[in-house]
Motif scaffolding. Structure first.
Motif, PDB file in Angstrom:
ATOM      1  N   ALA A  83      34.253  53.678  43.354  1.00 29.03           N
ATOM      2  CA  ALA A  83      32.895  53.325  43.064  1.00 29.03           C
ATOM      3  C   ALA A  83      32.223  52.728  44.390  1.00 29.03           C
ATOM      4  CB  ALA A  83      33.023  52.071  41.964  1.00 29.03           C
ATOM      5  N   ASP A  84      30.774  52.838  44.412  1.00 30.02           N
ATOM      6  CA  ASP A  84      30.101  52.712  45.462  1.00 30.02           C
ATOM      7  C   ASP A  84      30.064  51.185  45.852  1.00 30.02           C
ATOM      8  OD1 ASP A  84      28.238  51.632  43.879  1.00 30.02           O
ATOM      9  OD2 ASP A  84      26.674  53.086  44.126  1.00 30.02           O
ATOM     10  N   ASN A  85      30.629  50.154  45.001  1.00 29.44           N
ATOM     11  CA  ASN A  85      30.624  48.927  45.240  1.00 29.44           C
ATOM     12  C   ASN A  85      32.057  48.264  45.413  1.00 29.44           C
ATOM     13  OD1 ASN A  85      31.008  49.252  42.254  1.00 29.44           O
ATOM     14  ND2 ASN A  85      30.399  47.224  41.999  1.00 29.44           N
ATOM     15  N   ILE A  86      32.996  49.226  45.681  1.00 26.26           N
ATOM     16  CA  ILE A  86      34.172  48.925  46.076  1.00 26.26           C
ATOM     17  C   ILE A  86      34.446  48.769  47.392  1.00 26.26           C
ATOM     18  CG2 ILE A  86      36.779  49.670  45.966  1.00 26.26           C
ATOM     19  CD1 ILE A  86      36.374  50.409  43.300  1.00 26.26           C
ATOM     20  N   ASN A  87      35.018  47.530  48.159  1.00 23.88           N
ATOM     21  CA  ASN A  87      35.362  47.388  49.440  1.00 23.88           C
ATOM     22  C   ASN A  87      36.782  47.193  49.677  1.00 23.88           C
ATOM     23  OD1 ASN A  87      35.841  44.328  49.527  1.00 23.88           O
ATOM     24  ND2 ASN A  87      33.634  44.485  48.862  1.00 23.88           N
ATOM     25  N   VAL A  88      37.431  47.659  50.600  1.00 28.69           N
ATOM     26  CA  VAL A  88      38.860  47.589  50.825  1.00 28.69           C
ATOM     27  C   VAL A  88      39.706  46.415  51.610  1.00 28.69           C
ATOM     28  CG1 VAL A  88      40.659  49.187  51.503  1.00 28.69           C
ATOM     29  CG2 VAL A  88      38.637  50.058  50.453  1.00 28.69           C
ATOM     30  N   LYS A  89      40.366  45.889  51.150  1.00 31.42           N
ATOM     31  CA  LYS A  89      41.187  44.630  52.036  1.00 31.42           C
ATOM     32  C   LYS A  89      42.294  45.197  52.718  1.00 31.42           C
ATOM     33  CE  LYS A  89      40.883  40.246  49.434  1.00 31.42           C
ATOM     34  NZ  LYS A  89      41.584  39.600  48.447  1.00 31.42           N
ATOM     35  N   ILE A  90      42.096  44.886  53.750  1.00 28.52           N
ATOM     36  CA  ILE A  90      43.323  45.383  54.809  1.00 28.52           C
ATOM     37  C   ILE A  90      43.659  43.765  55.555  1.00 28.52           C
ATOM     38  CG2 ILE A  90      43.880  46.542  56.995  1.00 28.52           C
ATOM     39  CD1 ILE A  90      43.223  48.598  55.058  1.00 28.52           C
ATOM     40  N   THR A  91      45.159  43.582  55.511  1.00 27.31           N
ATOM     41  CA  THR A  91      45.490  42.372  56.079  1.00 27.31           C
ATOM     42  C   THR A  91      45.385  42.480  57.793  1.00 27.31           C
ATOM     43  OG1 THR A  91      47.866  43.318  56.188  1.00 27.31           O
ATOM     44  CG2 THR A  91      47.146  42.008  54.322  1.00 27.31           C
ATOM     45  N   ILE A  92      45.206  41.275  58.087  1.00 32.74           N
ATOM     46  CA  ILE A  92      45.076  41.270  59.653  1.00 32.74           C
ATOM     47  C   ILE A  92      46.126  41.852  60.599  1.00 32.74           C
ATOM     48  CG2 ILE A  92      45.791  38.891  59.883  1.00 32.74           C
ATOM     49  CD1 ILE A  92      42.909  40.226  62.178  1.00 32.74           C
ATOM     50  N   HIS A  93      47.219  41.898  60.197  1.00 30.11           N
ATOM     51  CA  HIS A  93      48.521  42.271  60.660  1.00 30.11           C
ATOM     52  C   HIS A  93      49.498  42.612  59.732  1.00 30.11           C
ATOM     53  CE1 HIS A  93      50.516  38.589  60.924  1.00 30.11           C
ATOM     54  NE2 HIS A  93      49.718  38.036  61.668  1.00 30.11           N
ATOM     55  N   GLY A  94      50.426  43.447  60.149  1.00 32.19           N
ATOM     56  CA  GLY A  94      51.642  43.697  59.345  1.00 32.19           C
ATOM     57  C   GLY A  94      52.415  42.486  59.043  1.00 32.19           C
ATOM     58  N   PRO A  95      53.520  43.018  58.159  1.00 30.82           N
ATOM     59  CA  PRO A  95      54.311  41.881  57.671  1.00 30.82           C
ATOM     60  C   PRO A  95      55.133  41.243  58.860  1.00 30.82           C
ATOM     61  CG  PRO A  95      55.290  43.759  56.910  1.00 30.82           C
ATOM     62  CD  PRO A  95      53.777  44.128  57.688  1.00 30.82           C
ATOM     63  N   ASN A  96      55.482  41.657  59.986  1.00 31.52           N
ATOM     64  CA  ASN A  96      56.061  41.240  61.018  1.00 31.52           C
ATOM     65  C   ASN A  96      55.136  41.222  62.414  1.00 31.52           C
ATOM     66  OD1 ASN A  96      58.721  40.926  59.757  1.00 31.52           O
ATOM     67  ND2 ASN A  96      58.857  42.971  59.652  1.00 31.52           N
ATOM     68  N   GLY A  97      54.018  40.979  62.118  1.00 32.66           N
ATOM     69  CA  GLY A  97      53.047  40.783  63.227  1.00 32.66           C
ATOM     70  C   GLY A  97      52.418  42.105  63.876  1.00 32.66           C
ATOM     71  N   GLU A  98      52.787  43.355  63.145  1.00 29.85           N
ATOM     72  CA  GLU A  98      52.528  44.572  63.955  1.00 29.85           C
ATOM     73  C   GLU A  98      51.118  44.677  64.034  1.00 29.85           C
ATOM     74  OE1 GLU A  98      54.105  43.987  60.836  1.00 29.85           O
ATOM     75  OE2 GLU A  98      55.981  45.262  60.825  1.00 29.85           O
ATOM     76  N   LEU A  99      50.686  45.178  64.936  1.00 27.84           N
ATOM     77  CA  LEU A  99      49.319  44.995  65.430  1.00 27.84           C
ATOM     78  C   LEU A  99      48.324  46.293  65.188  1.00 27.84           C
ATOM     79  CD1 LEU A  99      49.733  43.431  69.052  1.00 27.84           C
ATOM     80  CD2 LEU A  99      48.991  42.283  66.774  1.00 27.84           C
ATOM     81  N   ASP A 100      48.852  47.178  64.115  1.00 25.35           N
ATOM     82  CA  ASP A 100      47.911  48.506  63.791  1.00 25.35           C
ATOM     83  C   ASP A 100      46.665  48.182  63.022  1.00 25.35           C
ATOM     84  OD1 ASP A 100      50.299  50.167  64.987  1.00 25.35           O
ATOM     85  OD2 ASP A 100      51.183  49.164  63.200  1.00 25.35           O
ATOM     86  N   ASN A 101      46.657  47.310  62.555  1.00 22.05           N
ATOM     87  CA  ASN A 101      45.801  47.056  61.207  1.00 22.05           C
ATOM     88  C   ASN A 101      44.316  46.914  61.872  1.00 22.05           C
ATOM     89  OD1 ASN A 101      48.143  46.987  59.938  1.00 22.05           O
ATOM     90  ND2 ASN A 101      47.674  45.362  58.705  1.00 22.05           N
ATOM     91  N   LEU A 102      44.084  46.352  63.192  1.00 23.13           N
ATOM     92  CA  LEU A 102      42.689  46.107  63.381  1.00 23.13           C
ATOM     93  C   LEU A 102      42.081  47.306  63.648  1.00 23.13           C
ATOM     94  CD1 LEU A 102      42.765  42.677  65.746  1.00 23.13           C
ATOM     95  CD2 LEU A 102      41.260  43.318  63.599  1.00 23.13           C
ATOM     96  N   GLN A 103      42.798  48.276  64.301  1.00 26.84           N
ATOM     97  CA  GLN A 103      42.695  49.672  64.326  1.00 26.84           C
ATOM     98  C   GLN A 103      41.983  50.357  63.257  1.00 26.84           C
ATOM     99  OE1 GLN A 103      44.776  52.252  67.408  1.00 26.84           O
ATOM    100  NE2 GLN A 103      43.830  53.975  66.503  1.00 26.84           N
ATOM    101  N   VAL A 104      42.886  50.112  62.234  1.00 22.64           N
ATOM    102  CA  VAL A 104      42.713  50.886  60.986  1.00 22.64           C
ATOM    103  C   VAL A 104      41.496  50.291  60.274  1.00 22.64           C
ATOM    104  CG1 VAL A 104      43.691  50.678  58.274  1.00 22.64           C
ATOM    105  CG2 VAL A 104      45.220  51.022  60.507  1.00 22.64           C
ATOM    106  N   ILE A 105      41.037  48.951  60.389  1.00 26.27           N
ATOM    107  CA  ILE A 105      39.878  48.271  60.026  1.00 26.27           C
ATOM    108  C   ILE A 105      38.776  49.076  60.748  1.00 26.27           C
ATOM    109  CG2 ILE A 105      38.645  46.260  60.215  1.00 26.27           C
ATOM    110  CD1 ILE A 105      41.476  44.675  59.608  1.00 26.27           C
TER     111      ILE A 105
END
Ligand code: E4P
Length: 228
Positions: A83-105
């Motif tokens: 739907a055009d009003n859905i936004n996607v939640k991404i956590t700030i980092h992984g369960p053990n502090g993995e740093l990939d998520n900012l790049q994903v965001i």
């Protein structure tokens, strides 16, 4: 400033949406499980599409369900097409502090044109970096911050100053409500949005003295009804 509802329950969303007091809905996998959504990812899709349609054009946040960068990108693109009003939640980092998520965001926002709600954050510094990465919303969990012994209002105020000073367009969502008083105090501290557990909205509305006053009006009003 706005209030979102932090729930996946259709009947509850409908009730407060019809009052005209909510401007969006947030969910996460834990909320979806608690709210009894079944049927695997198809169930999540069906529920999300129904909520998005119900509150349109207000936004609905749906969280990815795993932490592999490729899967987060794949799910992010897929969810945003529901739907055009859905936004996607991404956590700030992984369960053990993995740093990939900012790049994903960053990639989802800038390369794939998907609106992101960066989530599971407990500090202004985390939210600031998510805002720098381009997240449309930055979610700080006020109740959990308080439970760690910090004052969430100070963190929210610092974050709001940072966003304003750096002219970052991200909107602050404060979630993890624990008391009715959180809602107004977080908005006053600088939150653009507070996402509220539904029971606390009732707590904002109902006041014992208002009850007594309404009872008095109705009792006296009834004397006119009788003498009609
Ligand atoms: C926010 O977006 C989250 O869904 C939520 O408020 C987390 O709250 P909790 O600390 O009650 O799990």
């Amino acid at each position: 400033m706005a209030i979102f509802l932090d729930t996946g329950k259709i009947d509850v969303i409908k009730k407060y949406h019809l009052m005209g007091i909510i401007r969006g809905v947030t969910t996460n996998p834990t909320i979806m499980v608690k709210d009894g959504i079944t049927g695997g990812m198809e169930g999540v899709k069906k529920q999300s599409i129904e909520i998005a349609k119900l509150i349109h054009p207000y936004p609905l946040s749906v969280e990815v369900t795993n932490n592999d960068p490729k899967d987060m990108i794949r799910q992010g693109i897929e969810f945003s097409k529901w739907a055009d009003n859905i936004n996607v939640k991404i956590t700030i980092h992984g369960p053990n502090g993995e740093l990939d998520n900012l790049q994903v965001i960053h990639e989802l926002e800038k390369k794939h044109n998907v609106r992101i709600n960066a989530t599971a954050m407990m500090s202004a510094q985390q939210c600031f970096l998510a805002a720098m990465a381009g997240a449309t919303y930055v979610s700080i969990f006020g109740g959990r911050v308080n439970n760690m012994g910090y004052d969430s209002r100070e963190e929210i105020a610092r974050l709001r100053h940072l966003l304003d000073d750096f002219e970052l367009p991200s909107k602050i969502i404060v979630g993890s409500t624990r008391e009715v008083v959180n809602i107004i105090e977080w908005l006053e501290a600088g939150a653009h949005i507070v996402t509220v557990t539904p029971k606390f909205i009732d707590g904002m509305i109902v006041h014992p003295y208002s009850k007594e006053t309404v009872q008095m009006f109705l009792k006296d009003g009834a004397t006119f009804e009788k003498s009609k």
